[in-house]
Design a protein around this motif. Structure first.
Motif, PDB file in Angstrom:
ATOM      1  N   ARG A 100       0.826  -1.208   0.000  1.00  0.00           N
ATOM      2  CA  ARG A 100       0.000   0.000   0.000  1.00  0.00           C
ATOM      3  C   ARG A 100       0.860   1.257   0.000  1.00  0.00           C
ATOM      4  O   ARG A 100       0.566   2.227  -0.707  1.00  0.00           O
ATOM      5  CB  ARG A 100      -0.936   0.005   1.216  1.00  0.00           C
ATOM      6  N   CYS A 101       1.938   1.260   0.789  1.00  0.00           N
ATOM      7  CA  CYS A 101       2.827   2.420   0.825  1.00  0.00           C
ATOM      8  C   CYS A 101       3.431   2.699  -0.552  1.00  0.00           C
ATOM      9  O   CYS A 101       3.517   3.855  -0.985  1.00  0.00           O
ATOM     10  CB  CYS A 101       3.960   2.195   1.832  1.00  0.00           C
ATOM     11  N   VAL A 102       3.863   1.633  -1.229  1.00  0.00           N
ATOM     12  CA  VAL A 102       4.465   1.800  -2.547  1.00  0.00           C
ATOM     13  C   VAL A 102       3.438   2.294  -3.557  1.00  0.00           C
ATOM     14  O   VAL A 102       3.686   3.246  -4.311  1.00  0.00           O
ATOM     15  CB  VAL A 102       5.101   0.474  -3.014  1.00  0.00           C
ATOM     16  N   MET A 103       2.280   1.676  -3.585  1.00  0.00           N
ATOM     17  CA  MET A 103       1.260   2.044  -4.566  1.00  0.00           C
ATOM     18  C   MET A 103       0.686   3.445  -4.322  1.00  0.00           C
ATOM     19  O   MET A 103       0.260   4.124  -5.248  1.00  0.00           O
ATOM     20  CB  MET A 103       0.137   1.003  -4.559  1.00  0.00           C
ATOM     21  N   ASP A 104       0.697   3.873  -3.039  1.00  0.00           N
ATOM     22  CA  ASP A 104       0.143   5.187  -2.698  1.00  0.00           C
ATOM     23  C   ASP A 104       1.214   6.270  -2.604  1.00  0.00           C
ATOM     24  O   ASP A 104       0.927   7.396  -2.175  1.00  0.00           O
ATOM     25  CB  ASP A 104      -0.604   5.117  -1.353  1.00  0.00           C
ATOM     26  N   ASP A 105       2.458   5.938  -2.994  1.00  0.00           N
ATOM     27  CA  ASP A 105       3.564   6.908  -2.883  1.00  0.00           C
ATOM     28  C   ASP A 105       3.682   7.459  -1.468  1.00  0.00           C
ATOM     29  O   ASP A 105       3.918   8.657  -1.258  1.00  0.00           O
ATOM     30  CB  ASP A 105       3.395   8.068  -3.882  1.00  0.00           C
ATOM     31  N   VAL A 107       5.674   8.077   1.145  1.00  0.00           N
ATOM     32  CA  VAL A 107       7.045   8.223   1.608  1.00  0.00           C
ATOM     33  C   VAL A 107       7.088   8.377   3.124  1.00  0.00           C
ATOM     34  O   VAL A 107       7.961   7.826   3.803  1.00  0.00           O
ATOM     35  CB  VAL A 107       7.711   9.434   0.926  1.00  0.00           C
ATOM     36  N   LYS A 108       6.118   9.100   3.686  1.00  0.00           N
ATOM     37  CA  LYS A 108       6.119   9.398   5.122  1.00  0.00           C
ATOM     38  C   LYS A 108       6.099   8.126   5.963  1.00  0.00           C
ATOM     39  O   LYS A 108       6.857   7.988   6.934  1.00  0.00           O
ATOM     40  CB  LYS A 108       4.919  10.267   5.467  1.00  0.00           C
ATOM     41  N   SER A 109       5.227   7.174   5.612  1.00  0.00           N
ATOM     42  CA  SER A 109       5.151   5.932   6.390  1.00  0.00           C
ATOM     43  C   SER A 109       6.434   5.123   6.282  1.00  0.00           C
ATOM     44  O   SER A 109       6.892   4.534   7.264  1.00  0.00           O
ATOM     45  CB  SER A 109       3.959   5.089   5.921  1.00  0.00           C
ATOM     46  N   LEU A 110       7.030   5.099   5.104  1.00  0.00           N
ATOM     47  CA  LEU A 110       8.260   4.335   4.920  1.00  0.00           C
ATOM     48  C   LEU A 110       9.414   4.933   5.714  1.00  0.00           C
ATOM     49  O   LEU A 110      10.261   4.196   6.241  1.00  0.00           O
ATOM     50  CB  LEU A 110       8.627   4.266   3.436  1.00  0.00           C
ATOM     51  N   THR A 111       9.454   6.254   5.834  1.00  0.00           N
ATOM     52  CA  THR A 111      10.559   6.879   6.567  1.00  0.00           C
ATOM     53  C   THR A 111      10.441   6.687   8.083  1.00  0.00           C
ATOM     54  O   THR A 111      11.361   7.029   8.818  1.00  0.00           O
ATOM     55  CB  THR A 111      10.651   8.387   6.250  1.00  0.00           C
ATOM     56  N   ARG A 112       9.327   6.147   8.558  1.00  0.00           N
ATOM     57  CA  ARG A 112       9.220   5.818   9.984  1.00  0.00           C
ATOM     58  C   ARG A 112      10.011   4.559  10.325  1.00  0.00           C
ATOM     59  O   ARG A 112      10.255   4.270  11.491  1.00  0.00           O
ATOM     60  CB  ARG A 112       7.752   5.609  10.375  1.00  0.00           C
ATOM     61  N   LEU A 113      10.392   3.796   9.306  1.00  0.00           N
ATOM     62  CA  LEU A 113      11.151   2.570   9.520  1.00  0.00           C
ATOM     63  C   LEU A 113      12.615   2.896   9.755  1.00  0.00           C
ATOM     64  O   LEU A 113      13.151   3.831   9.158  1.00  0.00           O
ATOM     65  CB  LEU A 113      11.010   1.644   8.304  1.00  0.00           C
ATOM     66  N   PRO A 114      13.312   2.135  10.621  1.00  0.00           N
ATOM     67  CA  PRO A 114      14.721   2.436  10.903  1.00  0.00           C
ATOM     68  C   PRO A 114      15.584   2.254   9.663  1.00  0.00           C
ATOM     69  O   PRO A 114      15.453   1.264   8.937  1.00  0.00           O
ATOM     70  CB  PRO A 114      15.086   1.416  11.986  1.00  0.00           C
ATOM     71  N   GLY A 115      16.449   3.225   9.411  1.00  0.00           N
ATOM     72  CA  GLY A 115      17.356   3.123   8.279  1.00  0.00           C
ATOM     73  C   GLY A 115      16.777   3.565   6.963  1.00  0.00           C
ATOM     74  O   GLY A 115      17.474   3.554   5.936  1.00  0.00           O
ATOM     75  N   VAL A 116      15.505   3.958   6.944  1.00  0.00           N
ATOM     76  CA  VAL A 116      14.869   4.386   5.692  1.00  0.00           C
ATOM     77  C   VAL A 116      14.693   5.904   5.721  1.00  0.00           C
ATOM     78  O   VAL A 116      13.818   6.432   6.407  1.00  0.00           O
ATOM     79  CB  VAL A 116      13.493   3.708   5.485  1.00  0.00           C
ATOM     80  N   GLY A 117      15.553   6.596   4.993  1.00  0.00           N
ATOM     81  CA  GLY A 117      15.423   8.037   4.840  1.00  0.00           C
ATOM     82  C   GLY A 117      14.539   8.354   3.648  1.00  0.00           C
ATOM     83  O   GLY A 117      14.021   7.459   2.967  1.00  0.00           O
ATOM     84  N   LYS A 118      14.385   9.638   3.377  1.00  0.00           N
ATOM     85  CA  LYS A 118      13.497  10.047   2.288  1.00  0.00           C
ATOM     86  C   LYS A 118      13.960   9.510   0.939  1.00  0.00           C
ATOM     87  O   LYS A 118      13.155   9.014   0.150  1.00  0.00           O
ATOM     88  CB  LYS A 118      13.403  11.569   2.246  1.00  0.00           C
ATOM     89  N   LYS A 119      15.265   9.591   0.662  1.00  0.00           N
ATOM     90  CA  LYS A 119      15.768   9.123  -0.631  1.00  0.00           C
ATOM     91  C   LYS A 119      15.587   7.616  -0.791  1.00  0.00           C
ATOM     92  O   LYS A 119      15.222   7.136  -1.869  1.00  0.00           O
ATOM     93  CB  LYS A 119      17.237   9.507  -0.789  1.00  0.00           C
ATOM     94  N   ALA A 121      13.299   5.796   0.719  1.00  0.00           N
ATOM     95  CA  ALA A 121      11.865   5.556   0.566  1.00  0.00           C
ATOM     96  C   ALA A 121      11.424   5.824  -0.871  1.00  0.00           C
ATOM     97  O   ALA A 121      10.663   5.045  -1.465  1.00  0.00           O
ATOM     98  CB  ALA A 121      11.082   6.444   1.531  1.00  0.00           C
ATOM     99  N   GLU A 122      11.913   6.905  -1.441  1.00  0.00           N
ATOM    100  CA  GLU A 122      11.561   7.233  -2.834  1.00  0.00           C
ATOM    101  C   GLU A 122      12.100   6.178  -3.791  1.00  0.00           C
ATOM    102  O   GLU A 122      11.432   5.805  -4.758  1.00  0.00           O
ATOM    103  CB  GLU A 122      12.096   8.614  -3.187  1.00  0.00           C
ATOM    104  N   ARG A 123      13.317   5.677  -3.521  1.00  0.00           N
ATOM    105  CA  ARG A 123      13.894   4.632  -4.368  1.00  0.00           C
ATOM    106  C   ARG A 123      13.082   3.343  -4.263  1.00  0.00           C
ATOM    107  O   ARG A 123      12.840   2.656  -5.268  1.00  0.00           O
ATOM    108  CB  ARG A 123      15.348   4.380  -3.963  1.00  0.00           C
ATOM    109  N   LEU A 124      12.656   3.003  -3.058  1.00  0.00           N
ATOM    110  CA  LEU A 124      11.829   1.814  -2.874  1.00  0.00           C
ATOM    111  C   LEU A 124      10.539   1.918  -3.673  1.00  0.00           C
ATOM    112  O   LEU A 124      10.119   0.955  -4.331  1.00  0.00           O
ATOM    113  CB  LEU A 124      11.503   1.631  -1.388  1.00  0.00           C
ATOM    114  N   ILE A 125       9.898   3.074  -3.625  1.00  0.00           N
ATOM    115  CA  ILE A 125       8.635   3.264  -4.343  1.00  0.00           C
ATOM    116  C   ILE A 125       8.837   3.124  -5.845  1.00  0.00           C
ATOM    117  O   ILE A 125       8.087   2.425  -6.535  1.00  0.00           O
ATOM    118  CB  ILE A 125       8.024   4.631  -3.993  1.00  0.00           C
ATOM    119  N   VAL A 126       9.888   3.758  -6.367  1.00  0.00           N
ATOM    120  CA  VAL A 126      10.141   3.729  -7.813  1.00  0.00           C
ATOM    121  C   VAL A 126      10.486   2.321  -8.289  1.00  0.00           C
ATOM    122  O   VAL A 126       9.950   1.824  -9.285  1.00  0.00           O
ATOM    123  CB  VAL A 126      11.275   4.713  -8.179  1.00  0.00           C
ATOM    124  N   GLU A 127      11.391   1.644  -7.551  1.00  0.00           N
ATOM    125  CA  GLU A 127      11.887   0.347  -8.022  1.00  0.00           C
ATOM    126  C   GLU A 127      10.934  -0.808  -7.722  1.00  0.00           C
ATOM    127  O   GLU A 127      10.978  -1.841  -8.400  1.00  0.00           O
ATOM    128  CB  GLU A 127      13.261   0.060  -7.408  1.00  0.00           C
TER     129      GLU A 127
END
Length: 202
Positions: A100-105, A107-119, A121-127
């Protein structure tokens, strides 16, 4: 390649566990999602596995569901995402939530995870976006939902939970804040699950 193990669960100290298979003890690292789905010590378990071979070690990772292993394998193909970060992602949210996070873009929810910064998170969504269509409609759920686990008693579940969160990439001070007031949750796994849920909701 070791693809699956079935044996007796003989030790469980998040994020590590050991499975005895015909007298051979296999040490595995697992996400908190898988760990909370496991039965008590001395009971039989069957885990999907992924083996990583490095120059200095052979590392085995265990998963309660094939779907979780598939997502782990997809994650470690993303530039900058190794097994440790992939496990941290899978510990912080189940497969359905990640999709859901990937499909909905999101980024905010993904950056709550340890080690996941904004860049990252954006790379995860794109790839990852184009890798999920074949998973739709499969009813992805959290492993172990509705099951009762009977983990062995620990001397200090709160301390073990804090150590597990730090091993996932959370800073000690942050892990301590996440665990505040969760002493009554009982087992190490229940405390970790509650702490991660609190972190994602904040």
């Amino acid at each position: 390649m070791i693809g699956r193990l079935r044996g007796t669960l003989v030790d469980k100290q998040p994020p590590w566990l050991m499975v005895d298979v015909a007298g051979v003890g296999y040490e595995l690292e697992a996400s908190m999602t898988t760990l909370v789905a496991l039965p008590g010590l001395g009971e039989e378990v069957s885990l999907h596995t992924h083996l990583t071979v490095r120059d200095d070690a052979h590392l085995l990772y265990g998963f309660a569901r094939e779907q979780e292993r598939a997502l782990f394998r997809a994650l470690i193909k993303v530039n900058g995402v190794g097994p440790k970060l992939a496990l941290a992602i899978l510990s912080g949210m189940d497969e359905d939530a990640f999709i859901r996070c990937v499909m909905d873009d999101d980024v905010k929810s993904l950056t709550r995870l340890p080690g996941v910064g904004k860049k990252t998170a954006e790379r995860l969504i794109v790839e990852m976006r184009d890798r999920f269509p074949h998973w739709e409609g499969e009813g992805v759920t959290l492993p172990g939902e509705g099951q009762s686990a009977a983990p062995a008693a620990r001397e200090d579940p709160l301390a073990e939970a804090e150590a597990a969160l730090v091993s996932l990439g959370y800073k000690p001070a942050e892990a301590a804040r996440m665990l505040g007031g969760l002493e009554e949750e009982g087992s190490t796994e229940a405390i970790i699950k509650a702490a991660l849920a609190r972190r994602m909701a904040s």
